[in-house]
Design a protein around this motif. Structure first.
Motif, PDB file in Angstrom:
ATOM      1  N   GLU A  22       2.209  -5.688   5.282  1.00 17.58           N
ATOM      2  CA  GLU A  22       0.989  -4.729   5.601  1.00 17.58           C
ATOM      3  C   GLU A  22       1.501  -3.894   6.746  1.00 17.58           C
ATOM      4  O   GLU A  22       1.158  -2.700   6.586  1.00 17.58           O
ATOM      5  N   ALA A  25       3.526  -1.009   5.278  1.00 17.34           N
ATOM      6  CA  ALA A  25       2.665  -0.236   4.548  1.00 17.34           C
ATOM      7  C   ALA A  25       2.138   0.744   5.283  1.00 17.34           C
ATOM      8  O   ALA A  25       1.889   1.935   5.201  1.00 17.34           O
ATOM      9  N   LEU A  30       5.137   3.055   2.012  1.00 18.57           N
ATOM     10  CA  LEU A  30       4.974   2.166   0.910  1.00 18.57           C
ATOM     11  C   LEU A  30       3.357   1.882   0.565  1.00 18.57           C
ATOM     12  O   LEU A  30       2.608   1.559   1.683  1.00 18.57           O
ATOM     13  N   ASP A  31       3.165   1.916  -0.586  1.00 14.71           N
ATOM     14  CA  ASP A  31       1.696   1.751  -1.013  1.00 14.71           C
ATOM     15  C   ASP A  31       1.516   0.582  -1.844  1.00 14.71           C
ATOM     16  O   ASP A  31       1.954   0.420  -2.911  1.00 14.71           O
TER      17      ASP A  31
END
Length: 111
Positions: A22, A25, A30-31
Motif C-alpha cells: 500500500e 502504491a 503502482l496501481d
C-alpha cells in the motif's frame, strides 16, 4: 515453532506485506488493490487484472505465493522466509513478482 507461534508470525507477515504494498502504491505509479480474508492476501493489479495470492499454510508452517511466474513455498529460517526450492527470500522475490505483474519496480522491506 508451535502452531500458535506460526499463526501469529504468518498474520504479522501478511500484514507487513499489505502495508508495504500500500505504501509502494501511494508513493509511485503502482496501481494495485490489496484485500485480505483470514490467512489469504489477494493483490490485484488494476491495470491488467492479474493477481498475486499470498497465504499461510499452518500444517506445513509455510507461506505460499501464487503469481503469474508460478507457485512458491517459503519456510521460516531464523528471521527470514526462505524459498524451499531455490533459497530466495520472500520479500525480494515478492518485489520481483510485483514488478513483473505491475510493470513498476518496487523495493519491499524484509518481513
Amino acid at each position: 515453532m508451535t502452531e500458535s507461534e506460526f499463526l501469529a508470525l504468518a498474520d504479522a507477515t501478511l500484514g507487513a506485506i499489505e502495508t508495504a504494498l500500500e505504501r509502494a502504491a501511494e508513493s509511485g505509479d503502482l496501481d494495485l488493490e490489496c484485500s485480505r480474508s483470514g490467512n489469504v492476501l489477494e493483490i490485484e493489479f488494476i491495470d491488467n487484472g492479474s493477481k498475486i495470492i499470498v497465504n499461510s499454510q499452518a500444517p506445513m508452517q509455510e507461506m505460499w505465493v501464487a503469481a503469474k511466474s508460478g507457485g512458491f513455498h517459503y519456510k521460516r529460517d531464523g528471521a527470514r522466509w526462505i524459498n524451499t526450492r531455490d533459497s530466495s527470500e520472500l520479500s525480494a522475490a515478492l518485489a520481483r513478482m510485483v514488478g513483473e505483474q505491475g510493470g513498476v519496480s518496487v523495493a519491499l522491506d524484509g518481513f
